[in-house]
Structure formats: C-alpha cells, structure tokens
Design an enzyme around this catalytic site. Structure first.
Site, mmCIF file in Angstrom:
data_model
loop_
_atom_site.group_PDB
_atom_site.id
_atom_site.type_symbol
_atom_site.label_atom_id
_atom_site.label_comp_id
_atom_site.label_asym_id
_atom_site.label_seq_id
_atom_site.Cartn_x
_atom_site.Cartn_y
_atom_site.Cartn_z
ATOM 1 N N CYS A 86 -28.442 -18.447 25.547
ATOM 2 C CA CYS A 86 -28.805 -17.502 24.496
ATOM 3 C C CYS A 86 -27.661 -16.513 24.276
ATOM 4 O O CYS A 86 -26.974 -16.132 25.210
ATOM 5 C CB CYS A 86 -30.068 -16.707 24.790
ATOM 6 N N ASN B 119 -31.866 -12.348 26.714
ATOM 7 C CA ASN B 119 -31.277 -13.535 27.338
ATOM 8 C C ASN B 119 -31.643 -13.479 28.813
ATOM 9 O O ASN B 119 -31.432 -12.458 29.458
ATOM 10 C CB ASN B 119 -29.746 -13.495 27.147
ATOM 11 N N GLY B 120 -32.197 -14.567 29.340
ATOM 12 C CA GLY B 120 -32.591 -14.584 30.749
ATOM 13 C C GLY B 120 -34.005 -15.112 30.881
ATOM 14 O O GLY B 120 -34.540 -15.730 29.941
ATOM 15 N N TRP C 231 -31.443 -20.598 23.295
ATOM 16 C CA TRP C 231 -31.462 -21.840 24.075
ATOM 17 C C TRP C 231 -32.784 -21.777 24.827
ATOM 18 O O TRP C 231 -32.922 -21.015 25.785
ATOM 19 C CB TRP C 231 -30.274 -21.850 25.035
ATOM 20 N N GLU D 16 -14.521 -36.262 35.666
ATOM 21 C CA GLU D 16 -14.414 -35.345 34.526
ATOM 22 C C GLU D 16 -14.403 -36.119 33.204
ATOM 23 O O GLU D 16 -15.028 -35.701 32.235
ATOM 24 C CB GLU D 16 -13.145 -34.480 34.696
ATOM 25 N N GLU E 284 -21.290 -35.667 27.742
ATOM 26 C CA GLU E 284 -21.831 -34.431 27.167
ATOM 27 C C GLU E 284 -21.618 -34.315 25.670
ATOM 28 O O GLU E 284 -22.448 -33.720 24.991
ATOM 29 C CB GLU E 284 -21.359 -33.184 27.918
ATOM 30 N N HIS F 120 -19.055 -51.972 45.501
ATOM 31 C CA HIS F 120 -20.270 -51.727 46.272
ATOM 32 C C HIS F 120 -21.483 -51.470 45.379
ATOM 33 O O HIS F 120 -22.447 -50.869 45.815
ATOM 34 C CB HIS F 120 -20.041 -50.541 47.226
ATOM 35 N N ARG G 280 -23.696 -20.623 23.152
ATOM 36 C CA ARG G 280 -24.663 -20.233 24.182
ATOM 37 C C ARG G 280 -26.070 -20.749 23.895
ATOM 38 O O ARG G 280 -26.932 -20.718 24.763
ATOM 39 C CB ARG G 280 -24.715 -18.705 24.301
ATOM 40 N N LYS H 82 -17.116 -35.495 30.310
ATOM 41 C CA LYS H 82 -16.749 -35.132 28.933
ATOM 42 C C LYS H 82 -17.399 -36.085 27.955
ATOM 43 O O LYS H 82 -17.978 -35.672 26.962
ATOM 44 C CB LYS H 82 -15.223 -35.190 28.724
ATOM 45 N N LYS I 124 -22.971 -23.152 26.866
ATOM 46 C CA LYS I 124 -21.671 -22.963 27.506
ATOM 47 C C LYS I 124 -21.780 -22.209 28.819
ATOM 48 O O LYS I 124 -21.122 -22.513 29.789
ATOM 49 C CB LYS I 124 -20.759 -22.212 26.549
HETATM 50 C C1 F6R Z 1 -18.633 -29.158 31.106
HETATM 51 C C2 F6R Z 1 -18.808 -27.735 31.341
HETATM 52 C C3 F6R Z 1 -19.732 -27.311 32.418
HETATM 53 C C4 F6R Z 1 -19.160 -26.069 33.136
HETATM 54 C C5 F6R Z 1 -20.167 -25.554 34.170
HETATM 55 C C6 F6R Z 1 -19.613 -24.390 34.961
HETATM 56 O O1 F6R Z 1 -17.729 -29.403 30.088
HETATM 57 O O2 F6R Z 1 -18.247 -26.921 30.659
HETATM 58 O O3 F6R Z 1 -19.983 -28.345 33.319
HETATM 59 O O4 F6R Z 1 -17.971 -26.433 33.763
HETATM 60 O O5 F6R Z 1 -21.337 -25.152 33.508
HETATM 61 O O6 F6R Z 1 -19.254 -23.344 34.120
HETATM 62 P P1 F6R Z 1 -18.277 -22.194 34.594
HETATM 63 O O7 F6R Z 1 -16.945 -22.818 34.848
HETATM 64 O O8 F6R Z 1 -18.263 -21.227 33.455
HETATM 65 O O9 F6R Z 1 -18.856 -21.621 35.846
#
Ligand code: F6R
Length: 609
Positions: A2, A100-101, A74, A481, A488, A504, A27, A485, A604
């Site tokens: 949010c 937010n929360g 969110w 990673e 997501e 395996h 967010r 990517k 995010k």
């Molecule tokens: C994936 C992504 C998330 C963040 C995770 C941690 O692309 O962005 O997996 O890496 O939510 O976020 P931070 O680094 O802000 O603690």
C-alpha cells in the site's frame, strides 16, 4: 505494501496526489482513492483498478481543497472492492484516514465499536481506526488520534484529516514506513521518498510510535504519548529524474539500463589507490572485524540471492564461514549467535518486515549488525549498527534489477575489505581484483547495447509455461534469480537449480518444450561439467540457451542459442550474467502483453510479515 500520499499547502491537493501516488504504485495497485477537504466538506473519490484506471473513472475536478490524503491498495483484509478501497471515514464522514499495515486486533475493536453504535461500510481492518478516532474526538484531531493509537495492535502508517480541522494533517507510524517531506509553505507525507522528490528533498523519517502534525507552515513531531521530539530533516541526494521513466517504456527496462551507472556510483570513492576504502561506512573497528569468525546473512527474495553470491565471495576470498538465511525463517528457530558472529542484512527498500524482524532478533542476541541497503535512512539502515549503502538510486520497478547488481558489488567490496584485514589476499592480488571490478560498468554498458539476441530468445517463451535455469558455484544463485525474475513478471513457472542436481529429479521435465538457460561462463571449477549438463539436456531435446564467456566456441557448438558476456573474473562474471536474465524476463513479459512494472499480486516493499 500500500502507498500513502498526503498533502497540505496552497496547491490543489488532488492532482498533486494523483501524480505522486503514481510513483508509489509499485506498492499496491488493486484500488486507489483520494480525499480532500473543501468548504467544510469531506470529498472522496475511490475505486478498484490501477491508478490510471481509477483516475479515468473518478471526477478529479470535483476534488477541490488544499489538504488531502490518498492511497493505493494491496489488499490484506477484505476483497478488492470499491467499499474496501481507502480512504475510510467515521460514521459522519468527518474524519478520513488512509492506512498501510495490518491492525491485528481489528475484530475485537470492530465488535466493541459496533456495540457503541458505529456503522461500518467496509470489511477492512483499517476502518476501525476512523471510528476509534471518532469515538475520542472532542475538537482535537491530534488528541483523538493519539488516544485511538493506544488501542491498536499491529502495524500502521496512517494519514488522518478531519473536516473540523482542515488546517491539519496527522501522520502516525508503527512498523510501516512513513516519511514527511518538508516544503516551503507546504508539507507532505508519503510511504517512500521517490514519490515526493519532485517537490522536496528534505525528509523526516517518522519512527515507530511517533506522530506528526503537519500544517502548511509547520511540522511538529511527538511520541505516541504526546512528548515533543526534535527531528532534523535529512537532505536526500537522489535526483528526482531517477524516479521518472525518462523515455523508457517501463521502469524495469530503465533500471536494467541504469546498472552501469548504479555500479559506478556504488564504487565511487570506495576503491582508491588500489585499496578498498570503507572506513567512512563501517563503524566497527579493525579489531572488532578481525574477531568475526562467522557471518550470517539474512535477506528475502532477490536480496537473498545476492546473499548466496556473497557467501561464495566471502568464503572464497576472505575465508570467513558464512551462512545464508531467509530472514523470514531466521527468528523462528534458535539461531546460534556468539561473540564472533556478524549478521549482515541485505535489503533494497530497507523496510522489508521480515528482514527488519531478523535484525532485531540478531541484536536481541547481541550480534553486531551490518546492513547493505539502498534506501537511505530506512528502518533497516537506522536499526543496524553499521550500513553499507548501495547507490543504485530509487528502484521503482517491482522486480529488483539494479539494486541486485549493486548489492553484489557491495558484497564484493566488503569481501575485499575483509580479505585485506585478515590478510587472506596479498595487496597485489587485491589491486588486481579491484581493477577488474572497476571495468564492470563499461562491460555492462557493452552488454546492454547488444540485446537483439535476448529479444530473439524471448520469442521462444511466448508459448511456454515452464522454464529451467541451471548454474553451478557462484552462478547457481544467478540461476535462482533468473527464474525468479521470469516468474514474477511473465507468470511462467520457472525453477532455478544447481546444474548437477538436474539429474536427481528435474531432468524428468525435459522435452522439446522445455527452455533451459545454462549459466556456462568459463571458470576453472565447473565449466567442463556444465558442458556435460548441456549435453544431457540436448540429448532429451530440451532447448538450450547458454550464457557464455565471449569467444567461447565450444559452448556455442552445443547450445541452441548463446548469449556472450564480456570476459572478467569468475566471481564477477555472476554480476554480468544477471543482466541478460533480467532482459529476458522483461522481454518475455512484454511479448506476452504484460506490464512488468506491475506484476499481479506483488508489491515492491513487503512491509507485512
Ligand atoms: C524480486 C524482488 C523481491 C525483493 C524482496 C526483498 O524482484 O524485488 O524478491 O528482493 O521482497 O526486498 P528488499 O530487498 O527491499 O528487502
């Protein structure tokens, strides 16, 4: 999770809030809403959808007034509906709030308030706060909010306005981020700095259990009991243009392309005369660092992948034993922390609830905490003993890209710093390793200018539902990673595996429909073995895409597609190898008609546990 924007000043609040809220859309984007006060009336417009869609549905012109609050949601409690979108109000629509929360005790509070005759309109946890404030309101919104806060359990960042006191905007925070922007004749609240950088670079970070009363010419901060607090604004040196798309179609693509600059900024001033200079960043004395006998790195998601690369770097070069933990799991065991343990937390946002909780647990157990953070002044940065900042600038795209490679660079710098202290590497060797590091921005630039191959490869994924990413050694976390990517932003099911583990189990999945990305850069450890793994996939008709070192003819003969990356040290090749995988995820998402900046269900900054 949010986003909140609030404004008080001389401008018309609504259009400013729409514009600023769009920068917080990473967010949450399932609904959005705006509230202003004008001529003794509360004006609210809200609806479900992304901010652009909501903007088209609502009547912005109707929202007059120079004070307002706004929110992008969110959903946590309550479905995605117009009724559940924020702002929420009390019974008489005099008090409006955005939140937010999560209010953990909202059911009990709601029951109590209903008994007292309050009428609820939504199924959110948030609405109880508006009614609680109403319950306490006696011509003083600050006091009423303070009294209401005493009853809340859980996390909140709140913006509150009242039609009775239109010259005030109240802000409060516990465990969810909230900042105050100090302008000239105007002030702001926001969930994150980039949203209001265009208007001011003077920021106050509200801390847990603090409240603020914003007027257009004044901001006063108190603790939750009303004791006055002095807090100096921090000057933010991020350029506001970094928070714009600057001609790129998406933030994700822009941020992928910003990596050479992000790395150069992160290196700036830290690698002088062939040695690593982190003295200004690290508060621990050399003696303290020499006593470190074990490191635990805690992080989530992409930052956790960076931690795995860091483990490899630190063990290989600085010879320090390292364990990597999901921050969300760390405090649900009994982690063994002794005098020699250093805990490193990695976080782009500096606000990830699980990572914050992990460092609190580590500190409770007397560990020293060093964090690697991108957002200056964020909660994780403030609560750590020492901070090594990445200078990637604001990262707006939900999928982390430039923050990841900058984290790897900081981990490498710290590794060399520790290697020097512990004399695990000679001065000459360190000098040589630094030289290779300094070449990275230019090498990355070259890599980015050559993305035609990746666009071609992205077409393969148009009709695919599954994908594999395989790597070994330091490239195994890069495989993880790459898979993260892709899944997501494109919603393709993707797995990252250590290449040898394929035999395996996952090898059963290989057929002519399975694209397999191999991280097959040249090294003395695993290169030959990876070529063997490529052959195993080819023998089962899988589609092989290999990320290889420039000039590698052997891998080229085996793979269906190769993406060369510039020659560098094995350890640094992982930083370069991440880039084509980011581009691949981006182009696959765009080819499939998806918006990579707003992947479904994601936020995010994950500020709830
Ligand atoms: C994936 C992504 C998330 C963040 C995770 C941690 O692309 O962005 O997996 O890496 O939510 O976020 P931070 O680094 O802000 O603690």
């Amino acid at each position: 999770m949010c986003g909140i924007i609030g404004y008080i000043g001389n401008r018309k609040a609504a259009p400013l809030m729409v514009e600023a809220l769009k920068r917080l859309e990473y967010r949450g984007y399932d609904s959005a809403g705006f509230c202003t006060i004008n001529n003794n009336r509360t004006l609210i417009e809200k609806d479900v959808g992304k901010i652009n869609e909501v903007e088209n549905k609502i009547n912005l012109n109707a929202l007059n007034g120079n004070v307002g609050i706004s929110h992008c949601r969110w959903a946590t409690h309550g479905n995605v509906t117009k009724e559940n979108a924020h702002p929420h109000t009390d019974c008489n629509e005099k008090i409006s709030i955005v939140h937010n929360g999560i209010i953990e005790n909202f059911s009990q509070l709601k029951e109590m308030l209903i008994k007292k005759g309050h009428k609820f309109r939504s199924s959110t946890d948030t609405e109880v706060v508006a009614h609680l404030i109403e319950e306490y309101y006696k011509n003083n919104i600050e006091e009423a909010t303070r009294k209401a806060l005493q009853h809340l359990e859980g996390s909140y960042a709140l913006g509150v306005i009242s039609v009775e006191e239109p010259d005030k905007l109240i802000a409060a925070r516990n465990e969810s981020p909230l900042i105050i922007g100090i302008g000239k004749g105007e002030n702001f609240i926001a969930s994150d700095v980039p949203a209001i950088l265009k208007y001011t670079d003077k920021i106050i970070y509200l801390e847990n259990n603090q409240m603020a009363v914003l007027e257009k010419n004044n901001v006063s901060i108190t603790d939750i009991n009303g004791n006055k607090m002095e807090k100096e604004p921090v000057k933010i040196d991020w350029n506001s243009e970094l928070a714009e798309k600057s001609g790129y179609e998406h933030f994700m693509l822009k941020e992928i392309h910003e990596q050479p600059r992000a790395i150069a900024e992160t290196l700036n001033g830290r690698t002088e005369n062939g040695s690593i200079n982190l003295k200004e960043d690290i508060v621990f004395s050399d003696e303290e660092l020499l006593k470190v006998s074990r490191i635990i790195i805690v992080a989530c998601g992409t930052s956790w992948h960076a931690a795995l690369v860091g483990e490899f770097m630190l063990e290989e070069l600085a010879k320090i034993p390292v364990e990597v933990e999901y921050a969300s799991e760390f405090r649900y065991r009994n982690p063994i922390i002794d005098e020699g343990t250093l805990v490193i937390a990695i976080s782009q946002s500096g606000e990830t609830a699980d990572t914050l909780a992990a460092i609190r647990e580590a500190k409770r157990r007397n560990a020293k905490v060093l964090s690697i953070v991108n957002a200056k002044g964020s909660s994780i940065a403030r609560e750590s003993d020492s901070v090594l900042y990445t200078y990637a600038g604001p990262e707006i795209g939900v999928a982390s890209t430039k923050a990841f490679t900058s984290q790897l660079v900081v981990l490498y710098l710290f590794t060399l710093y520790a290697s020097n202290l512990r004399k695990s590497l000679s001065n000459e060797k360190i000098k040589e390793l630094i030289e290779k590091l300094r070449k990275l921005p230019l090498q990355m630039e070259a890599l980015l200018h050559n993305d035609a191959k990746i666009r071609e490869i992205a077409n393969i994924y148009l009709s695919k539902q599954n994908a594999l990413f395989l790597g070994r050694g330091i490239n195994f976390p890069i495989a993880l990673e790459g898979a993260l990517k892709l899944k997501e932003v494109s919603y393709i099911h993707a797995e990252g595996y250590p290449a040898a583990e394929m035999k395996h189990g996952p090898i059963a999945l290989i057929d002519k429909n399975m694209p397999v990305v191999f991280l097959a850069t040249k090294d003395i450890y695993t290169y030959k073995k990876i070529l063997g793994n490529i052959q195993e996939v080819k023998a089962r008709n899988g589609i092989v895409i290999a990320i290889v070192t420039e000039g590698d003819e052997e891998a080229k003969k085996l793979a269906d597609y190769v993406v060369p990356i510039p020659k560098t040290l094995y350890i640094l090749s992982s930083i370069l190898a991440a880039v084509p995988l980011q581009l691949l995820a981006y182009y696959v998402a765009v080819n499939r008609g998806l918006d990579p900046d707003k992947p479904r269900n994601l936020s995010k900054s994950v500020t709830v546990e």
